[in-house]
Design a protein around this motif. Structure first.
Motif, mmCIF file in Angstrom:
data_model
loop_
_atom_site.group_PDB
_atom_site.id
_atom_site.type_symbol
_atom_site.label_atom_id
_atom_site.label_comp_id
_atom_site.label_asym_id
_atom_site.label_seq_id
_atom_site.Cartn_x
_atom_site.Cartn_y
_atom_site.Cartn_z
ATOM 1 N N PHE A 150 53.157 58.218 -3.073
ATOM 2 C CA PHE A 150 51.772 58.150 -2.627
ATOM 3 C C PHE A 150 51.112 56.940 -3.275
ATOM 4 C CE2 PHE A 150 47.285 59.213 -2.530
ATOM 5 C CZ PHE A 150 47.112 59.932 -1.353
ATOM 6 N N PHE A 151 50.546 56.051 -2.450
ATOM 7 C CA PHE A 151 49.974 54.800 -2.938
ATOM 8 C C PHE A 151 48.475 54.725 -2.644
ATOM 9 C CE2 PHE A 151 54.443 53.776 -2.502
ATOM 10 C CZ PHE A 151 54.698 52.924 -3.576
ATOM 11 N N ASP A 189 43.462 49.584 -5.537
ATOM 12 C CA ASP A 189 42.495 49.639 -6.639
ATOM 13 C C ASP A 189 41.063 49.474 -6.144
ATOM 14 O OD1 ASP A 189 44.612 49.954 -8.339
ATOM 15 O OD2 ASP A 189 44.562 47.924 -9.162
ATOM 16 N N ASN A 190 40.880 48.800 -5.019
ATOM 17 C CA ASN A 190 39.560 48.683 -4.398
ATOM 18 C C ASN A 190 39.384 49.917 -3.508
ATOM 19 O OD1 ASN A 190 37.118 47.775 -3.453
ATOM 20 N ND2 ASN A 190 37.923 45.939 -2.469
ATOM 21 N N ARG A 191 39.050 51.015 -4.138
ATOM 22 C CA ARG A 191 39.195 52.333 -3.534
ATOM 23 C C ARG A 191 38.441 52.524 -2.220
ATOM 24 N NH1 ARG A 191 41.426 55.576 -7.694
ATOM 25 N NH2 ARG A 191 43.308 54.378 -8.120
ATOM 26 N N ASP A 192 37.312 51.870 -2.062
ATOM 27 C CA ASP A 192 36.526 52.054 -0.840
ATOM 28 C C ASP A 192 36.890 51.056 0.249
ATOM 29 O OD1 ASP A 192 35.151 54.173 -2.012
ATOM 30 O OD2 ASP A 192 33.613 52.861 -2.851
ATOM 31 N N ASN A 193 37.870 50.202 -0.028
ATOM 32 C CA ASN A 193 38.266 49.178 0.944
ATOM 33 C C ASN A 193 39.786 49.042 0.979
ATOM 34 O OD1 ASN A 193 35.664 47.671 1.942
ATOM 35 N ND2 ASN A 193 35.367 48.022 -0.243
ATOM 36 N N SER A 194 40.472 50.154 1.093
ATOM 37 C CA SER A 194 41.932 50.128 1.085
ATOM 38 C C SER A 194 42.501 51.109 2.099
ATOM 39 C CB SER A 194 42.463 50.477 -0.315
ATOM 40 O OG SER A 194 43.870 50.571 -0.306
ATOM 41 N N ALA A 195 43.338 50.593 2.994
ATOM 42 C CA ALA A 195 44.098 51.458 3.900
ATOM 43 C C ALA A 195 45.381 51.832 3.177
ATOM 44 C CB ALA A 195 44.402 50.727 5.206
ATOM 45 N N ASP A 196 45.492 53.089 2.767
ATOM 46 C CA ASP A 196 46.623 53.481 1.930
ATOM 47 C C ASP A 196 47.117 54.876 2.297
ATOM 48 O OD1 ASP A 196 44.654 55.137 0.655
ATOM 49 O OD2 ASP A 196 44.139 53.480 -0.687
ATOM 50 N N SER A 197 47.739 55.572 1.346
ATOM 51 C CA SER A 197 48.378 56.849 1.652
ATOM 52 C C SER A 197 47.386 57.961 1.974
ATOM 53 C CB SER A 197 49.270 57.286 0.482
ATOM 54 O OG SER A 197 50.401 56.456 0.370
ATOM 55 N N ARG A 198 46.099 57.709 1.789
ATOM 56 C CA ARG A 198 45.103 58.724 2.165
ATOM 57 C C ARG A 198 45.013 58.882 3.677
ATOM 58 N NH1 ARG A 198 40.218 56.280 -1.296
ATOM 59 N NH2 ARG A 198 41.427 54.385 -0.841
ATOM 60 N N ARG A 234 49.103 50.396 -5.500
ATOM 61 C CA ARG A 234 49.477 50.992 -6.785
ATOM 62 C C ARG A 234 50.059 52.387 -6.566
ATOM 63 N NH1 ARG A 234 48.198 49.494 -11.877
ATOM 64 N NH2 ARG A 234 46.510 48.113 -11.147
ATOM 65 N N LEU A 235 51.145 52.683 -7.263
ATOM 66 C CA LEU A 235 51.799 53.986 -7.146
ATOM 67 C C LEU A 235 50.990 55.032 -7.923
ATOM 68 C CD1 LEU A 235 54.079 55.858 -6.345
ATOM 69 C CD2 LEU A 235 55.426 54.970 -8.257
ATOM 70 N N ILE A 236 50.517 56.041 -7.193
ATOM 71 C CA ILE A 236 49.686 57.093 -7.786
ATOM 72 C C ILE A 236 50.435 58.428 -7.851
ATOM 73 C CG2 ILE A 236 47.567 58.445 -7.525
ATOM 74 C CD1 ILE A 236 47.051 55.575 -8.370
ATOM 75 N N GLY A 237 51.099 58.803 -6.754
ATOM 76 C CA GLY A 237 51.735 60.113 -6.676
ATOM 77 C C GLY A 237 53.246 60.023 -6.559
#
Length: 280
Positions: free
Chosen positions: A220-221, A224-233, A123-126
């Motif tokens: 920045f993406f 939605d499964n915040r604790d189980n996602s390899a993403d832009s963090r 999901r596009l956040i930033g």
């Protein structure tokens, strides 16, 4: 007799040629459809639960943001390994897309991983120029928190999911096989008013991050499964990091059908409540 035999062979050869032409034209049409209009996409992991489940099958709208090299498929068949950039590198550029339009915050987007080249969906956040930070599991965009409201509990069975046989993570875990696996469901609202569900299983290292300033021409993406996602963090190693505009492939709007089994062909495991389900 010889003349008839020759005519029969000629007719058979003509029939084979026509069949081959039909196959070639069908492949060209299918390739054009996939490249220009819609790309099929299968959800292999749980990083977008509960918006998208493992086994969801959808078509990605490739017209939504215009076209770049990422709109073309890579070809990996045996010894043949041709990257999409080798085929369509001439289309658009870092800050330019053919018939391009800007994505909106909250869109669910399939993009090409900037480092590995794999197709990801998040999901596009930033947006470009935004400052994004996660504090105690809450997303802050330009120092303003994206509100979260309790949306109940997400339940699933502790069992292996999809072709990879992945096991879910649980807030009430560890639980045994076949038991009820629970996650906290929250309703998050982004600055433009887009609301969607996210999942939380408890305090995790990724619930608190530094401030990320999104560069121009990048996005920045987050899953939605915040604790189980390899993403832009994750910026280092093979982490997603900031995604260039040219890497966007298209927008996911609707699930076509979904299978809870290890294969889409196991029709008895299809989820009837997800047929043509619109995404938010």
């Amino acid at each position: 007799m010889a003349a008839k035999s020759g005519a029969a062979k000629s007719g058979a050869a003509a029939s084979i040629i026509e069949t081959l032409k039909t196959i070639v034209f069908a492949l060209l049409i299918a390739g054009a459809f996939r490249t220009i209009l819609f790309q099929p996409f299968y959800i292999p992991s749980g990083s977008m639960k509960d918006t998208l489940l493992i086994g969801d099958f959808l078509f990605v709208n490739k017209m939504a943001y215009g076209y770049s090299f990422a709109s073309c498929p890579s070809i990996n068949i045996g010894p043949v390994n041709i990257d999409a950039k080798d085929i369509c590198g001439w289309v658009g550029g870092e800050d330019n897309r053919l018939f391009g339009s800007a994505p909106e915050r909250g869109d669910i987007i399939v993009f090409r991983h900037p480092k590995t080249g794999e197709d990801y969906i998040k999901r596009l956040i930033g947006l470009p120029g935004d400052r994004v930070q996660v504090k105690d599991g809450v997303v802050y965009i330009n120092d303003v928190a994206a509100p979260q409201e309790d949306a109940g509990t997400f339940h699933e069975v502790m069992e292996r999911q999809g072709p990879q046989g992945l096991l879910p993570s649980c807030a009430n875990g560890p639980v045994g096989m076949g038991a009820d696996c629970q996650s906290q469901r929250l309703r998050e609202t982004l600055p433009n008013g887009v609301s969607h569900d996210i999942l939380n299983i408890g305090d995790q290292p990724q619930d608190n991050t530094p401030v990320y300033t999104v560069p121009e021409g990048h996005y920045f993406f987050m899953g939605d499964n915040r604790d189980n996602s390899a993403d832009s963090r994750w910026l280092t190693g093979n982490g997603v990091g900031f995604v260039p505009l040219e890497n966007l492939i298209g927008r996911a709007d609707r699930v076509i059908f979904s299978s809870a089994g290890r294969s889409l062909l196991q029709f008895w495991t299809w989820r009837p409540d997800r047929f043509f389900k619109a995404l938010d």
